[in-house]
Write an enzyme that holds these catalytic residues in place. Structure first.
Site: not given
Ligand SMILES: Cc1cc2nc3c(=O)[nH]c(=O)nc-3n(C[C@H](O)[C@H](O)[C@H](O)COP(=O)(O)OP(=O)(O)OC[C@H]3O[C@@H](n4cnc5c(N)ncnc54)[C@H](O)[C@@H]3O)c2cc1C
Ligand SMILES: Cc1ncc(C[n+]2csc(CCOP(=O)(O)OP(=O)(O)O)c2C)c(N)n1
Ligand SMILES: [Mg+2]
Length: 583
Positions: A61, A123-124, A173, A485
């Site tokens: 799911e 159940f569930q 249900k 990472m």
């Molecule tokens: C490993 C990892 C590394 C990351 N590194 C980076 C990085 O280096 N740089 C980076 O940028 N991000 C990075 N991120 C992502 C980061 O965590 C955020 O998810 C991201 O920066 C959010 O972008 P956002 O604010 O544009 O989008 P969202 O979090 O989706 O926010 C969107 C915003 O827009 C608003 N909005 C929506 N619809 C409308 C509308 N119609 N009109 C006006 N406003 C609206 C919402 O209310 C919200 O506040 C990383 C994520 C991971 C997993």
């Molecule tokens: C469900 C979940 N568990 C743990 C993490 C923490 N986490 C962030 S990046 C990462 C490693 C990802 O490894 P891989 O899928 O091999 O990608 P790579 O960074 O090697 O490109 C982990 C464990 C996460 N983001 N999501």
């Protein structure tokens, strides 16, 4: 499927709750749903064949919720996931939270035990409305057939209006089994109206226009809201007219064309060095549909201290949450920009643009294109080559980790909805199911999964779904033998104590083969072009197992909680892959 299934929508008819469920979904424009059956939702499944809705059977799911999410991000429509009570419902939770953190409109439908035994640990039975309260925009528990249509119609309205988000409808249900008069038109909710306090004031528009007119070093920060609001043209008009460079968040990529001369690239933790420097030097930030996430700002204490700030944002809760702003314009971005644009006149931005352009020069000399092929296969090369070979036209769905960041840096997105990735929750296992959703929504598009060896294994069971649904999806596993990472954080901040990050994986090509999916391994850069061509030309799904350099790191990197200008740069002794500037 009944030939007059849609007649219910115009003529009030007595139907069972199960029939009302599907009839309402059809009325809301739903043509595909992703789900998994079980006892508490079985009456609904029994009625499905009478309605023009395709059901995609998932393998877990969590996959259903991610598929609904990928469907919504690719199409702009509401994605729908279905599950049974108990473990079916709890398995949805990670997918719901993923959609919540990235503001994606999905509706999740769960069956629950009969209303007579609710609260008896039947159940569930789980209290899924309680469990999902903090990770849904809203949720409903429906225990009467007559309440179903209004609840479902409201759920769709809530999911897609204002700031999009997930809504859950839990249906007992007995409510599925009972019957009621179904009147689709009468079940329509009152029109969505933002709070009257949230009207954009003339004075706010005038203040914003004046700040833009007087700025010497302005920047637009474009986020996911640009795409969700469909404000690409308006952002472009603002940038071009006022000659303001544009930086993008991870989720904003594609909201402004990568090839546009005013596009600077991604900001934040793994953003381009020149973008983060420019933000620190700017005297005005115009934040458009972005929420100043901590991955974007580093520490608020030192973030863009020289800049005045305008925040255009639909959700008032985001205003002054992480960063204090000077002018807040609360409303739909496209509508606000349409009101603002007539007040903006042409500006000469050449001096500031030249300064920013010059700061790119220092890193451009170490451009990936100019570096010798060391015989190793680097993930960054793979991303660059995938971009070049596909012409950047594919929908790319990434997982979470280093490969996600390299994709953001080296695959240049021209169009909105061409990058689908979990940003806020950072959910490993997202890519494969979300790609199934994206391909279902956009069957005519080329769809690529880019996943790490770790995340791919979290939801690899959905390979069977791809085969059962006969979907042409290409899969690139970026196989570095590590939870890369996390290994990178251990290298930088935990003295290379690689605890629990080396990863043994199955032979992914054999795994694909066991599902009837073709594939091959790729070990050197010289093999990349032919392998990608083979994958694209193959009529069915195809998996490429890219055996890349094991201990490469993503640069630049701002350590969590540090200042934007305190970046870890690639060491001089190993200058490979410093910049995404490869256009
Ligand atoms: C490993 C990892 C590394 C990351 N590194 C980076 C990085 O280096 N740089 C980076 O940028 N991000 C990075 N991120 C992502 C980061 O965590 C955020 O998810 C991201 O920066 C959010 O972008 P956002 O604010 O544009 O989008 P969202 O979090 O989706 O926010 C969107 C915003 O827009 C608003 N909005 C929506 N619809 C409308 C509308 N119609 N009109 C006006 N406003 C609206 C919402 O209310 C919200 O506040 C990383 C994520 C991971 C997993
Ligand atoms: C469900 C979940 N568990 C743990 C993490 C923490 N986490 C962030 S990046 C990462 C490693 C990802 O490894 P891989 O899928 O091999 O990608 P790579 O960074 O090697 O490109 C982990 C464990 C996460 N983001 N999501
Ligand atoms: Mg890995």
């Amino acid at each position: 499927m009944s030939t007059n299934a849609n007649a219910h929508l115009t003529t009030p008819t007595r139907l069972t709750g199960s029939e009302i469920l599907w009839a309402t979904l059809a009325g809301e424009g739903v043509t595909e749903v992703f789900g998994y059956p079980g006892g508490a939702i079985l009456p609904a499944y029994d009625a499905l064949r009478k309605f023009p809705i395709r059901h995609v059977l998932v393998r877990h799911e969590q996959g259903a919720a991610h598929m609904a999410d990928g469907y919504a991000r690719a199409s702009g429509k509401v994605g729908v996931a279905i599950a049974t009570s108990g473990p079916g419902a709890t398995n949805l939770v990670t997918g719901i939270a993923t959609a919540m953190l990235d503001s994606v409109s999905i509706v999740c439908i769960t069956g629950n035990v009969s209303s007579k035994v609710l609260g008896t640990d039947a159940f569930q039975e789980v209290d899924i409305t309680g469990i999902t309260l903090p990770v849904t925009k809203h949720n409903f528990l429906v225990n009467k057939a007559e309440d179903l249509a209004p609840a479902l119609r409201q759920a769709f309205q809530i999911a897609r209006s204002g700031r999009p988000g997930p809504v859950l409808v839990d249906i007992t249900k007995d409510a599925q089994q009972a019957s009621a008069l179904f009147d689709f038109a009468a079940a329509k909710p009152a029109p969505y109206r933002p709070h009257p306090m949230l009207r954009v004031e003339e004075s706010g528009l005038a203040d914003a226009a004046e700040l833009i007119r007087n700025a010497q070093r302005p920047m637009i920060l474009a986020g996911h809201g640009v795409i969700e609001s469909g404000a690409m043209e308006q952002v472009r008009a603002l940038a071009e007219r006022a000659q303001v460079p544009v930086a993008l968040t991870l989720l904003g990529l594609g909201g402004f064309p990568a090839s546009h001369p005013l596009n600077l690239g991604m900001m934040g933790m793994h953003g381009e060095a020149w973008v983060n420097h420019a933000i620190q030097e700017a005297d005005l930030l115009i934040a458009c549909g972005m929420r100043f996430d901590d991955r974007v700002i580093g520490t608020p204490a030192t973030y863009a201290l020289k800049a005045r700030k305008i925040h255009i944002e639909v959700d008032p809760a985001e205003i002054n949450k992480n960063i204090k702003v000077d002018v807040a314009l609360v409303g739909d971005l496209r509508e606000v920009l349409e009101q603002l644009l007539p007040r903006i006149s042409a500006r000469d931005g050449s001096k500031w643009l030249r300064t920013v352009e010059e700061s790119k020069g220092a890193v451009a000399v170490r451009d990936i294109k100019n570096l010798p092929d060391s015989g190793h296969l680097y993930a960054a090369h793979v991303m660059h080559d995938l971009w070049r070979i596909t012409g950047g036209n594919a929908i790319v769905v990434t997982d979470v980790g280093q490969h996600q960041m390299w994709e953001a840096q080296y695959f240049h997105h021209e169009k909105p909805r061409s990058l689908i990735t979990s940003g806020g929750l950072g959910t490993m296992g997202f890519a494969l199911p979300a790609a199934i959703g994206a391909k279902t929504a956009c069957p005519e598009k080329e769809v690529w999964v880019i996943a790490g060896d770790g995340g791919f294994q979290m939801t690899a069971a959905e390979l069977s779904t791809i085969v059962q649904e006969n979907l042409k999806i290409n899969i690139a596993v970026i196989n570095n033998g590590y939870l890369g990472m996390v290994r990178q954080w251990q290298e930088f901040f935990y003295e290379k104590n690689y605890e629990a990050t080396p990863l043994v994986s199955p032979d992914f090509v054999k795994l694909a083969d066991a599902h009837g999916i073709a594939g091959q391994a790729v070990r050197t850069r010289a093999e990349v072009d032919a392998a990608v061509a083979e994958a694209r030309n193959h009529p069915g799904p195809y998996l490429l197992n890219f055996l890349v350099e094991k201990e490469d790191s993503v640069y630049p990197m701002i350590p969590a909680g540090s200042s934007l200008h305190e970046m870890i740069r690639r060491p001089e002794s190993n200058p490979l892959v410093e910049t995404a500037e490869d256009k």
